[in-house]
Design an enzyme around this catalytic site. Sequence first.
Site, short mmCIF file in Angstrom:
data_model
loop_
_atom_site.label_atom_id
_atom_site.label_comp_id
_atom_site.label_asym_id
_atom_site.label_seq_id
_atom_site.Cartn_x
_atom_site.Cartn_y
_atom_site.Cartn_z
N GLY A 1 -8.83 -8.87 -0.15
CA GLY A 1 -7.66 -9.04 0.70
C GLY A 1 -7.18 -10.48 0.76
N GLY B 1 -13.46 -3.96 0.43
CA GLY B 1 -14.89 -3.68 0.37
C GLY B 1 -15.24 -2.67 -0.71
CE LYS C 1 -18.98 -12.28 6.71
NZ LYS C 1 -17.82 -11.40 6.85
NE ARG D 1 -4.45 -1.25 1.61
CZ ARG D 1 -5.49 -1.44 2.42
NH1 ARG D 1 -5.39 -1.06 3.67
NH2 ARG D 1 -6.60 -1.97 1.97
P1 ADP Z 1 -11.59 -11.87 -0.24
O1 ADP Z 1 -10.96 -11.27 0.99
O2 ADP Z 1 -10.57 -12.22 -1.28
O3 ADP Z 1 -12.72 -11.02 -0.77
P2 ADP Z 1 -13.41 -13.52 1.26
O4 ADP Z 1 -13.16 -12.64 2.45
O5 ADP Z 1 -14.71 -13.44 0.60
O6 ADP Z 1 -12.25 -13.28 0.17
O7 ADP Z 1 -13.19 -15.04 1.65
C1 ADP Z 1 -12.02 -15.52 2.22
C2 ADP Z 1 -12.25 -16.52 3.30
O8 ADP Z 1 -13.13 -17.56 2.87
C3 ADP Z 1 -10.98 -17.18 3.70
O9 ADP Z 1 -10.71 -16.88 5.06
C4 ADP Z 1 -11.24 -18.68 3.52
O10 ADP Z 1 -10.72 -19.49 4.56
C5 ADP Z 1 -12.74 -18.73 3.52
N1 ADP Z 1 -13.25 -19.93 2.84
C6 ADP Z 1 -13.17 -20.21 1.52
N2 ADP Z 1 -13.71 -21.41 1.25
C7 ADP Z 1 -14.16 -21.91 2.43
C8 ADP Z 1 -14.82 -23.12 2.82
N3 ADP Z 1 -15.12 -24.06 1.93
N4 ADP Z 1 -15.15 -23.27 4.12
C9 ADP Z 1 -14.83 -22.31 5.02
N5 ADP Z 1 -14.21 -21.16 4.73
C10 ADP Z 1 -13.87 -20.96 3.44
MG MG Z 2 -11.70 -11.19 3.03
#
Ligand code: ADP
Ligand code: MG
Length: 366
Positions: free
Chosen positions: A321, A345, A170, A38
Amino acid sequence: MLRSISDLDDIQYYGKKVLVRVDFNITINNGAVTEDSRIRSAIPTIEYLIKRGAKVILASHLGRPKFRDHNNTLAPVAVRLKEILNRNVDFINDEQDNDSEFSKSISSLADIYVNDAFSTSHRKHASTYGAVKNFEIRLSGFSLKKEIEYLSMIRYNPKKPFTLVIGGSKIKDKIGALENLLPKADKLLIGGAAAYTFLKAKGFKIGNSLFDEEHYDWVKKALSSYGDKILLPVDHIVSSEENSFSTVTGDIPDGMSGFDIGNETSMIFSSEIGGNGFGTIFWNGPMGMFEVSQFSAGTMSVAKSMALAFWRGAMTLVGGGDSIAALKKSGVSENEVTHLSTGGGATLRFLAGDKMPGIEALERAN
Ligand code: ADP
Ligand code: MG
């Protein structure tokens, strides 16, 4: 109209104080900066202004302090910045919030305002919103400009074929972006915890895997409108207790939870991604619980095929992230992706078409 720092004539910067809102909200471990991407992303803007004779004042928040907290300080960031810029950096401690007194004190600091903190542009802070209108000249920095350009490209005009790769935990955070992007996408590959709600809607058993009851109706609707574009996992790495895991194809038995896409799915997803070496690919959300090594293979394979698609000529974007952390873990470098969206976000909000107060505050009538 949104103007960026390169839209002003060089002479307009000479001897002027320029306040640059940056996002130096990074993790500081034992008083030291370990991950400085960053900081590095703000360097082009800072150097551009310095070279034109401006006096640059940088402002950032750090964490979410409820009150002035001397342990929560940007001082280590100033140290790192000094090393990168190879010049003197003075450090001054001050506060946040969107209160009008504070906003006034911010706008009395400088002649020109620059925002280079895309990741805060969905929020209304004094330094991204309240104070901004008081500046006659308000501009976007290069990092903010680049985020807007790349994200606008995928939002309005992605080079086809357009492949979306969505995972993570999510569904809720991603619905807005998906509603905008799904009509334009040629393929949507879904992995991660998000996949199980889709699989259940298609009649598969998902055992104890994460299921999103609240957004089940939305998922069913998405499947009925866009089902022919959507690719779901065909096999899974499942586990019922710590330190044991196995692969299942199709249904996930009762008592088991899915934590990663299986090998067969990895191969299908990787060939879809690597095979799109001429269009656009946007990836957000890991394919499994990649922090745990037994459940990281699917995500590592997606990360590597993103790099392959890039080298073959695709426009590749990675946002989120955890996805960026996963990319790093896979050994794929920042130079093997067209654009890393560090907005978190804000990236998903922008893609959803939500209001972005930090960007709107920069815009002027004319
Ligand atoms: P990003 O930060 O890239 O937007 P998210 O925050 O949406 O991604 O999701 C990341 C999280 O999702 C990680 O901590 C990962 O462990 C969790 N995750 C992914 N697949 C699974 C799963 N099948 N069961 C539980 N947690 C999961
Ligand atoms: Mg995340």
